[in-house]
Design a protein around this motif. Structure first.
Motif, PDB file in Angstrom:
ATOM      1  N   ALA A 149       0.835  -1.209   0.000  1.00 22.49           N
ATOM      2  CA  ALA A 149       0.000   0.000   0.000  1.00 22.49           C
ATOM      3  C   ALA A 149       0.867   1.256   0.000  1.00 22.49           C
ATOM      4  CB  ALA A 149      -0.923  -0.003   1.205  1.00 22.49           C
ATOM      5  N   SER A 150       1.969   1.228   0.731  1.00 23.08           N
ATOM      6  CA  SER A 150       2.821   2.423   0.791  1.00 23.08           C
ATOM      7  C   SER A 150       3.504   2.686  -0.544  1.00 23.08           C
ATOM      8  CB  SER A 150       3.863   2.281   1.894  1.00 23.08           C
ATOM      9  OG  SER A 150       4.825   1.313   1.545  1.00 23.08           O
ATOM     10  N   LYS A 151       3.774   1.638  -1.312  1.00 21.42           N
ATOM     11  CA  LYS A 151       4.395   1.797  -2.629  1.00 21.42           C
ATOM     12  C   LYS A 151       3.367   2.107  -3.713  1.00 21.42           C
ATOM     13  CE  LYS A 151       8.522  -0.146  -1.468  1.00 21.42           C
ATOM     14  NZ  LYS A 151       9.718   0.601  -1.399  1.00 21.42           N
ATOM     15  N   GLY A 152       2.083   2.017  -3.363  1.00 19.97           N
ATOM     16  CA  GLY A 152       1.038   2.314  -4.326  1.00 19.97           C
ATOM     17  C   GLY A 152       0.662   1.136  -5.203  1.00 19.97           C
ATOM     18  N   ARG A 153       1.104  -0.047  -4.864  1.00 17.03           N
ATOM     19  CA  ARG A 153       0.780  -1.217  -5.673  1.00 17.03           C
ATOM     20  C   ARG A 153      -0.665  -1.660  -5.438  1.00 17.03           C
ATOM     21  NH1 ARG A 153       5.655  -2.098  -7.714  1.00 17.03           N
ATOM     22  NH2 ARG A 153       7.475  -2.124  -6.371  1.00 17.03           N
ATOM     23  N   ILE A 154      -1.178  -1.432  -4.214  1.00 16.94           N
ATOM     24  CA  ILE A 154      -2.596  -1.614  -3.941  1.00 16.94           C
ATOM     25  C   ILE A 154      -3.082  -0.351  -3.244  1.00 16.94           C
ATOM     26  CG2 ILE A 154      -2.513  -4.134  -3.778  1.00 16.94           C
ATOM     27  CD1 ILE A 154      -2.607  -3.853  -0.742  1.00 16.94           C
ATOM     28  N   HIS A 155      -4.372  -0.106  -3.301  1.00 16.26           N
ATOM     29  CA  HIS A 155      -4.940   1.101  -2.698  1.00 16.26           C
ATOM     30  C   HIS A 155      -4.920   0.975  -1.177  1.00 16.26           C
ATOM     31  CE1 HIS A 155      -7.887   4.273  -1.874  1.00 16.26           C
ATOM     32  NE2 HIS A 155      -7.520   4.754  -3.048  1.00 16.26           N
TER      33      HIS A 155
END
Length: 85
Positions: free
Chosen positions: A59-65
């Motif tokens: 989530a922090s890398k933006g791979r999942i919301h």
């Protein structure tokens, strides 16, 4: 196909990122599936922080919301609580 050097580079970058994102997403889904298959409450409680860490990292890398991450973590915590009862 693209004709400019920058467009060709962009195609290479986007395909590499897509493969990387697919790998991380699949790894997370497999970890969640294996976690939900657990029936031992103590083992599930030990593995929950590890799985939460994986979800938070994605989530922090933006791979999942971030909302998907929160919903996943909540449902997994509920799963652990139902095993404990």
């Amino acid at each position: 196909m693209a004709n400019h050097k920058s467009a060709l580079k962009r195609v290479r970058q986007s395909s590499a990122r897509r493969e990387r994102n697919r790998y991380y997403g699949k790894t997370m889904r497999n970890a969640v599936r294996n976690f939900r298959a657990l029936t031992d409450a103590s083992e599930a409680q030990n593995k929950l922080p590890e799985l939460n860490s994986i979800i938070d990292r994605l989530a922090s890398k933006g791979r999942i919301h971030k909302n998907k991450a929160a919903n996943l973590k909540s449902s997994l915590a509920q799963h652990v609580n139902t095993l404990a009862v």
